[in-house]
Scaffold this active site. Structure first.
Site, PDB file in Angstrom:
ATOM      1  N   LYS A  46       0.877  -1.174   0.000  1.00 44.53           N
ATOM      2  CA  LYS A  46       0.000   0.000   0.000  1.00 44.53           C
ATOM      3  C   LYS A  46       0.912   1.221   0.000  1.00 44.53           C
ATOM      4  O   LYS A  46       2.039   1.151   0.481  1.00 44.53           O
ATOM      5  CB  LYS A  46      -0.846   0.015   1.284  1.00 44.53           C
ATOM      6  CG  LYS A  46      -2.122  -0.795   1.154  1.00 44.53           C
ATOM      7  CD  LYS A  46      -2.971  -0.646   2.396  1.00 44.53           C
ATOM      8  CE  LYS A  46      -4.243  -1.451   2.294  1.00 44.53           C
ATOM      9  NZ  LYS A  46      -5.336  -0.791   1.578  1.00 44.53           N
ATOM     10  N   SER A  47       0.433   2.335  -0.505  1.00 48.58           N
ATOM     11  CA  SER A  47       1.266   3.533  -0.476  1.00 48.58           C
ATOM     12  C   SER A  47       1.472   3.970   0.965  1.00 48.58           C
ATOM     13  O   SER A  47       0.510   4.150   1.708  1.00 48.58           O
ATOM     14  CB  SER A  47       0.609   4.652  -1.270  1.00 48.58           C
ATOM     15  OG  SER A  47       0.658   4.342  -2.643  1.00 48.58           O
ATOM     16  N   ASN A  70     -13.204   3.369  -5.771  1.00 48.48           N
ATOM     17  CA  ASN A  70     -12.689   3.426  -4.415  1.00 48.48           C
ATOM     18  C   ASN A  70     -12.134   4.790  -4.078  1.00 48.48           C
ATOM     19  O   ASN A  70     -11.586   5.488  -4.922  1.00 48.48           O
ATOM     20  CB  ASN A  70     -11.627   2.334  -4.181  1.00 48.48           C
ATOM     21  CG  ASN A  70     -10.224   2.830  -4.436  1.00 48.48           C
ATOM     22  OD1 ASN A  70      -9.653   3.541  -3.604  1.00 48.48           O
ATOM     23  ND2 ASN A  70      -9.667   2.497  -5.582  1.00 48.48           N
ATOM     24  N   ALA A  71     -12.323   5.136  -2.820  1.00 42.12           N
ATOM     25  CA  ALA A  71     -11.615   6.271  -2.225  1.00 42.12           C
ATOM     26  C   ALA A  71     -11.317   5.826  -0.805  1.00 42.12           C
ATOM     27  O   ALA A  71     -12.038   6.129   0.138  1.00 42.12           O
ATOM     28  CB  ALA A  71     -12.459   7.535  -2.240  1.00 42.12           C
ATOM     29  N   GLY A  73      -8.569   6.546   0.682  1.00 41.26           N
ATOM     30  CA  GLY A  73      -7.910   7.659   1.357  1.00 41.26           C
ATOM     31  C   GLY A  73      -6.504   7.298   1.802  1.00 41.26           C
ATOM     32  O   GLY A  73      -5.985   7.866   2.767  1.00 41.26           O
ATOM     33  N   LEU A  74      -5.884   6.340   1.081  1.00 44.59           N
ATOM     34  CA  LEU A  74      -4.484   5.978   1.351  1.00 44.59           C
ATOM     35  C   LEU A  74      -4.231   5.588   2.807  1.00 44.59           C
ATOM     36  O   LEU A  74      -3.208   5.949   3.388  1.00 44.59           O
ATOM     37  CB  LEU A  74      -3.545   7.129   0.942  1.00 44.59           C
ATOM     38  CG  LEU A  74      -3.519   7.465  -0.551  1.00 44.59           C
ATOM     39  CD1 LEU A  74      -2.702   8.738  -0.787  1.00 44.59           C
ATOM     40  CD2 LEU A  74      -2.929   6.320  -1.373  1.00 44.59           C
ATOM     41  N   CYS A 127      -2.497   8.842  -7.220  1.00 48.68           N
ATOM     42  CA  CYS A 127      -3.732   8.585  -6.484  1.00 48.68           C
ATOM     43  C   CYS A 127      -4.689   9.737  -6.771  1.00 48.68           C
ATOM     44  O   CYS A 127      -4.324  10.896  -6.603  1.00 48.68           O
ATOM     45  CB  CYS A 127      -3.472   8.487  -4.986  1.00 48.68           C
ATOM     46  SG  CYS A 127      -5.012   8.478  -4.045  1.00 48.68           S
ATOM     47  N   ILE A 188      -1.461   2.403 -15.471  1.00 48.74           N
ATOM     48  CA  ILE A 188      -1.891   3.646 -14.865  1.00 48.74           C
ATOM     49  C   ILE A 188      -2.488   3.393 -13.476  1.00 48.74           C
ATOM     50  O   ILE A 188      -2.600   2.234 -13.051  1.00 48.74           O
ATOM     51  CB  ILE A 188      -2.976   4.360 -15.746  1.00 48.74           C
ATOM     52  CG1 ILE A 188      -4.173   3.434 -15.959  1.00 48.74           C
ATOM     53  CG2 ILE A 188      -2.390   4.819 -17.045  1.00 48.74           C
ATOM     54  CD1 ILE A 188      -5.365   4.089 -16.678  1.00 48.74           C
ATOM     55  N   GLY A 214     -10.453  -1.781 -12.505  1.00 49.64           N
ATOM     56  CA  GLY A 214     -11.081  -2.975 -13.072  1.00 49.64           C
ATOM     57  C   GLY A 214     -11.182  -2.937 -14.582  1.00 49.64           C
ATOM     58  O   GLY A 214     -10.679  -2.019 -15.250  1.00 49.64           O
TER      59      GLY A 214
END
Lengths: 302, 270
Positions: A46-47, A70-71, A73-74, A127, A188, A214
């Site tokens: 994950k970032s 999705n969001a 939110g990192l 992101c 991307i 997706g």
């Protein structure tokens, strides 16, 4: 003879061309080990940010036709915690994804991983749903130059830049990264998108706007890989909607040296890596390719 | 049109059942969510507030599903406070389910952890002999006792309530009562759901008697469908590999009973 599916992404050597995309499942070393055993060639975390982030409230992911919005939110435990968590790693090929706003964020994080065995870093310049990081950095080629140069001078391992479709020309971001010494490009990220529930008339995600992933974005991603590979001499990792071996091959023919898999894990679970690896191998056998390199970008000759 | 189970299905709350002063059951109509398997869950959307993983409760009416919620945190309190006619959304059903054995069965539940166990009762054979242990802190927090008796009226059965303060039923911890039962009776399988420390003890006790035991677990969840990784416990993802795990596996997992991850993914102790 069985075709060789190992691949090289610039200086990064992978036993298999299928990688776990950033943001997916990546918060424990045990899960990484499992996915590696199940066939992934490398695991992108994950970032990670300088400090731990909780992310947005739910709903953070929902399904749409042919993909997900999705969001998240990192959300991530922070670079320091994560580095400690994987410090015992000996065998798993991990690529650490980093997210930040300024050079100092990245140099601080790189310091945490100095004594940890990793394959490289992937800079999240794409992101689409968190302020001051991700795409907001990627959209500014001058900032990209500064950050990449600074990281290159501090890191002992290769650096990949993950680009996406923001408000400026993404090819300028790629150019800035290439001119600053980046080792490879991942293309991307998710594409800015949203969904609204008609019954309640409310946006579905708590952050309202998120990123689309997706199958829905695969043709866009293939186009980007093809464009980057046509304009720049840089190794590329294809990412966006890979859900079977045909998708993976399509990215390779467009110019990718490897692919990342994310959303499709939701449907096919961890078997997807070996399924795609086997499919690529059978395709190569049928077509008479002996290694991945022979296939990279050959669609460009037409 | 085929339904996308990953997009929230929005329904109106049709009925609210007061279970205790802090627990309510919200009833709605939907064929799919009326007939999920015991252990499966939904991601329940409280519009404008949050989304929570919840086990799906049974109702005695055909075509209806329900969620039993205890007001606890911000989101669960908002869900608890919803009225008849308000909207909720749900994604799923997600996750695996209990492997249903036959014979002498012991069910051990605490609080809203009783929800998947009550659903399990609807899958049993008439020939099964069932003992269900219901744990609660105090008398006014006991719920589903009558419902369990009603569902088991055609089975040889025993519903035992245990309160920590002894104000109702037996006194003490539900696992202490379980320990006594294991000395007195033989069981073919044990199923548990509730606070993780309780389940950990249940699994350990069952293990010492070499009994088949399964537990339905909960973790911090965001996607609920095996993508985000928030609910990882060692190498497993509770949403996709679970929620139900065999006791033998759980005892080999060093996080079970001890740690869980917070929203950022940092391990915290129970």
């Amino acid at each position: 003879m069985k075709p060789d599916i190992s691949t090289k992404v610039g200086p990064i050597e992978l036993e298999r061309p299928t990688m776990l995309a950033s943001g997916i499942l990546g918060i424990s070393l045990e899960v990484f080990s499992r996915l590696y055993k199940d066939g992934a060639g490398a695991l992108v975390t994950k970032s990670l940010s300088k400090e731990p982030w909780d992310g947005y409230p739910n709903p953070t992911i929902i399904g749409v036709k042919a993909g997900y919005l999705n969001a998240i939110g990192l959300s991530n435990p922070g670079a320091q915690y994560f580095a400690k968590m994987i410090e015992s790693n000996k065998t798993v090929p991990i690529i650490v994804s980093l997210v930040g706003s300024i050079e100092e964020d990245f140099t601080f994080m790189i310091k945490q991983f100095e004594n940890v065995k990793i394959l490289g870093y992937e800079l999240n310049l794409s992101c689409p749903h968190v302020e001051k990081v991700g795409l907001e950095v990627g959209d500014d080629p001058n900032l990209v130059r500064k950050i990449v140069k600074s990281i290159k001078s501090h890191s002992k391992v290769p650096i990949i830049a993950k680009v996406g479709l923001g408000s400026s020309d993404y090819l300028e971001t790629v150019r800035a990264a290439c001119e600053s010494g980046i080792d490879a490009i991942t293309a991307i990220n998710t594409v800015r998108a949203m969904g609204i529930d008609v019954e309640t008339t409310r946006p579905l995600l708590s952050n309202k706007i998120g990123g689309l992933s997706g199958s829905a974005i695969k043709p866009i991603a293939v186009r980007c890989v093809y464009e980057i590979s046509s304009k720049f001499d840089i190794p590329i990792i294809g990412c966006g909607g890979v859900s079977n071996w045909e998708d993976a091959v399509e990215f390779i023919l467009a110019g990718a040296s490897a692919v990342q898999i994310g959303s499709a894990i939701g449907e096919k679970w961890t078997d997807i890596f070996s399924e795609i690896n086997n499919g690529i191998s059978k395709y190569m056998e049928k077509k008479g390719f002996s290694n991945i390199n022979e296939m990279i970008g050959i669609a460009k000759k037409f | 049109m085929q339904r996308n189970s990953n997009r929230p299905l929005v329904v109106k709350i049709e009925k609210i059942i007061e279970e205790t002063p802090t627990v309510r059951t919200l009833v709605f109509s939907d064929e799919i969510f009326s007939s999920v398997l015991p252990g499966q869950f939904a991601m329940v959307w409280i519009p404008g507030v949050n989304e929570l993983p919840m086990s799906v409760m049974i109702t005695l009416e055909k075509g209806k599903g329900a969620f039993t919620v205890r007001k606890h945190g911000l989101a669960s309190t908002e869900l608890y406070n919803l009225k008849v006619g308000d909207y909720i959304g749900m994604r799923g059903p997600y996750g695996n389910s209990f492997t249903i054995k036959q014979g002498k069965l012991l069910l051990v539940g605490g609080g809203t952890g009783l929800v998947p166990l009550v659903r399990l009762l609807t899958f049993l054979k008439k020939t099964d002999e069932v003992t269900i242990l219901i744990g609660a802190k105090t008398k006014e927090e006991v719920f589903f006792e009558k419902l369990a008796n009603q569902l088991l009226e055609n089975n040889k059965h025993q519903v035992i309530v245990v309160t920590e303060d002894g104000t109702y039923g037996k006194s003490g911890l539900v696992t202490e009562e379980m320990e006594k039962l294991l000395y007195e009776k033989k069981f073919d399988a044990i199923y548990t759901c509730g606070p993780e420390k309780m389940m950990h003890k249940v699994v350990q006790l069952a293990h010492t008697k070499k009994l088949h035991v399964q537990a339905s677990l909960e973790r911090m969840m965001k996607c609920g469908m095996g993508i985000c990784g928030s609910c990882c416990m060692g190498e497993v993802l509770v949403c996709k590999d679970g929620t139900v795990f065999d006791g033998e596996y759980l005892l080999s997992n060093k996080e079970f009973g001890f740690t869980h991850r917070n929203k950022a993914g940092i391990l915290e102790n129970y």
